[in-house]
Structures are given as structure tokens and as C-alpha cells.
Design an enzyme around this catalytic site. Structure first.
Site, short mmCIF file in Angstrom:
data_model
loop_
_atom_site.label_atom_id
_atom_site.label_comp_id
_atom_site.label_asym_id
_atom_site.label_seq_id
_atom_site.Cartn_x
_atom_site.Cartn_y
_atom_site.Cartn_z
CB SER A 68 -1.31 0.00 1.22
OG SER A 68 -2.00 0.72 0.87
CG HIS A 73 2.07 14.95 4.40
ND1 HIS A 73 2.29 15.39 3.55
CD2 HIS A 73 1.00 14.50 4.95
CE1 HIS A 73 1.54 14.44 3.36
NE2 HIS A 73 1.00 13.89 4.15
CB CYS A 88 -3.51 -3.79 1.66
SG CYS A 88 -2.49 -4.22 0.34
#
Length: 127
Positions: A68, A73, A88
Site C-alpha cells: 500500500s 509530511h 493491505c
């Protein structure tokens, strides 16, 4: 689509400021930690935002995983970081690897304060 979604909001990061402002360096560290955790990077992208009157611009580093994604940030003006690790669990349970990756990133940023969340995704609702 069963999987594990880990998030962390970090405040008061005591790491070298370069980790919060240098997209290339942060992205390389993310890819290395993905590999060390046993997950598989398939692509990656880093972006540095412009400086502001409050200080140097932050960065976003994203690693697409076969399992995935990882997204980071940074906000250097407040020494804050948000982390997002989603795996996943199609074919195998990658939850322990996701947690290992999250732990490695927490160690990198040396936060003074951490708010972590964990969400099991795709599970059938209770009847």
C-alpha cells in the site's frame, strides 16, 4: 481490502532540522526503512515546499508499497510531522512490518509528543 492503517502526529521533534526540510534525504531514509521492515517499495516521490515567513518549507515524502503506502509530511516551523503507514493484508498479514516501519520513523524524528492511531480497515462490521 483488509489491512492496517497506522497514523502518528508528532510534535516537538528533536531531530536534525534537515530531516524536516530536505526532501531527497528524507525520501532516501524512508525507502531504506521500508526495505529494512520487509515491505516492498515500488515507487517514491518527494517534494519540498517553498520557504515561508515562518521559516523553511516542509516536505512530503511518499513511498508506494506493493502492500500500500507510506506518507510523511513535515512542518519545520513547528517541528511537527504527520506519518501515515497503510498495509493491505491481501495474501499475508503485513501488520508487524507496518509497525516496525512506524517505530523506525518515530526513532528518526525523536518527537517530544506523539499521538498514534491504529485502524483495522476492511473488516466486516459486527452483526
Amino acid at each position: 481490502m483488509n489491512g492496517l492503517h497506522l497514523t502518528a502526529d508528532l510534535r516537538g521533534c528533536r531531530c536534525d532540522l534537515d530531516w524536516l526540510t530536505n526532501a531527497e534525504r528524507l525520501l532516501a531514509a524512508c525507502v531504506q526503512r521500508v526495505q529494512a521492515s520487509g515491505l516492498q517499495a515500488v515507487a517514491h516521490l518527494g517534494h519540498r515546499f517553498p520557504d515561508t515567513p515562518q521559516g523553511p518549507g516542509g516536505v512530503t515524502a511518499t513511498v508506494l508499497l506493493a502492500e500500500s503506502h507510506l506518507c510523511v509530511h513535515t512542518w519545520p516551523e513547528s517541528r511537527s510531522v504527520s506519518l501515515d503507514v497503510y498495509v493491505c493484508n491481501f495474501g499475508a498479514d503485513h501488520s508487524a512490518r507496518a509497525q516496525q516501519l512506524m517505530d523506525a520513523l518515530l526513532a528518526l524524528f525523536e518527537p517530544g509528543e506523539v499521538l498514534q492511531r491504529s485502524v483495522e480497515r476492511g473488516a466486516a462490521p459486527a452483526a
